[in-house]
Scaffold this active site. Structure first.
Site, PDB file in Angstrom:
ATOM      1  N   CYS A 115      44.738  28.558  35.792  1.00  0.00           N
ATOM      2  CA  CYS A 115      44.814  29.137  37.135  1.00  0.00           C
ATOM      3  C   CYS A 115      43.525  29.831  37.560  1.00  0.00           C
ATOM      4  CB  CYS A 115      45.976  30.127  37.217  1.00  0.00           C
ATOM      5  SG  CYS A 115      47.588  29.356  36.935  1.00  0.00           S
ATOM      6  N   HIS A 263      44.786  33.445  44.037  1.00  0.00           N
ATOM      7  CA  HIS A 263      45.396  32.251  43.451  1.00  0.00           C
ATOM      8  C   HIS A 263      46.868  32.216  43.837  1.00  0.00           C
ATOM      9  CE1 HIS A 263      47.160  29.466  40.703  1.00  0.00           C
ATOM     10  NE2 HIS A 263      47.747  30.423  39.992  1.00  0.00           N
ATOM     11  N   ASN A 293      52.300  26.078  43.300  1.00  0.00           N
ATOM     12  CA  ASN A 293      51.159  26.506  42.491  1.00  0.00           C
ATOM     13  C   ASN A 293      50.419  25.266  42.012  1.00  0.00           C
ATOM     14  OD1 ASN A 293      49.420  27.385  40.471  1.00  0.00           O
ATOM     15  ND2 ASN A 293      50.893  28.746  39.507  1.00  0.00           N
TER      16      ASN A 293
END
EC number: 2.3.1.180
Length: 336
Positions: A115, A263, A293
């Protein structure tokens, strides 16, 4: 010493939209449950045979970024590719991008920071350009999650979260040291590596031969595992710390932020940070509602969308921040 700037941005997501209601047909879940916990309404998944891979989506995003940057392909000096879902176990997708874009025989670096991958890639590119080693660097964050998820009720706590997509940027030399990337900050805390992990296949544990030999239908080692509450609690702390670290490095304050792009891990995390820093809705950009995501692709997709919509203008202070598996986290502070 030079500064580096983002000269061009691009993103690509598959056409196939998977809504929460679509998932409820194959998993014991529902739209309300997913939105309440994550904020996600839909995500994009590749379709078998549609030609989309981690590399091909990265190439599509890169072509847009290159065109917008005005940088000729032959002037790209280096490639940095961030992903946790490469086309092959090896080689990494960086060299495939070099091939598919027809670039010169430039170096290609693959990084595995999940991530935080795009933030790490920006930091690496920034250092290369600051020192004068390179002038134009292509960075890509791209992921195909959908083919590696446990799309059953057993895996619903993780599988409803992730989507596929790619984002790219051209990082170029900036002679005005009051503009461009002002600072980058990177961290890790490996003691919590197993709290968000895909264990297999891995040379240190269960390799492909072990999985095949065992043929265990209950083996979950090659599906993502996440200790959701633990990750959430750490994320909100680390997001806050690393954002403040970046601002202080340039003698800036939260009030100077024009756009924060976190993020896109969970909308609740973004909302927590927004409320803590007392930022208005137009100072934070979220698109997890549409894409889920997308890990290393998350920040470049959101950054590109925000720029396309005119939410980022010349002179704005833009802050990028990420936290994820590893644990790894980081921030980038940019004067646009």
């Amino acid at each position: 010493m030079y500064h580096s700037k983002i000269a061009g941005l691009g993103y690509y997501v598959p056409e196939n939209i998977v809504t929460n209601d679509d998932l409820s047909k194959i998993i014991d879940t529902n739209d309300e449950w997913i939105q309440e916990r994550t904020g996600i309404q839909e995500r994009r998944h590749i379709v078998k045979g549609d030609g989309n891979t981690t590399t091909s989506m990265g190439v599509k995003a890169a072509k847009i970024a290159i065109e917008r940057s005005g940088v000729a392909k032959e002037d790209i000096d280096f490639i940095i590719f961030a992903t946790l879902s490469p086309d092959y176990y090896f080689p990494g997708p960086g060299v495939l991008v070099q091939r598919d874009l027809g670039l010169n025989t430039v170096g290609a670096l693959d990084i595995r920071n999940q991530c935080s991958g795009f933030v790490y890639a920006l930091s690496i590119a920034d250092q290369y350009i600051k020192t004068g080693m390179y002038k134009n660097i292509l960075i890509i964050g791209s992921e195909v999650h959908s083919t590696g998820l446990d799309m059953t009720t057993r895996g619903r706590g993780v599988s409803v979260i992730f989507g596929d997509g790619a984002g790219a940027a051209i990082i170029s030399r900036e002679v005005d040291t009051n503009k461009g990337i002002l600072s980058t900050h990177l961290h890790s805390e490996g003691q919590y590596a197993e709290e968000l992990i895909v264990k297999a296949p891995g040379m240190g544990g269960r390799w492909v031969t072990d999985i095949i030999a065992d043929n265990d239908p209950n083996d979950e080692s090659y599906f993502p595992y996440m200790n959701g509450q633990f990750v959430f609690k750490n994320a909100v702390v680390r997001f806050s710390e690393v954002i403040m670290e970046g601002l202080k490095a340039s003698n800036l304050d939260v009030s100077d932020i024009n756009m924060l792009i976190p993020h896109q891990a969970n909308l609740r995390i973004s909302q927590f940070i927004q409320q803590k820093f007392k930022l208005a809705d137009d100072q934070v950009y979220n698109n997890i509602q549409k894409y889920g995501n997308t890990t290393a692709a998350s920040i470049p997709i959101a950054l590109t969308e925000a720029w396309e919509q005119g939410k980022i203008k010349s002179g704005d202070l833009v802050v990028l921040a990420a936290f994820g598996s590893g644990f790894t986290w980081g921030s980038v502070v940019i004067r646009w």
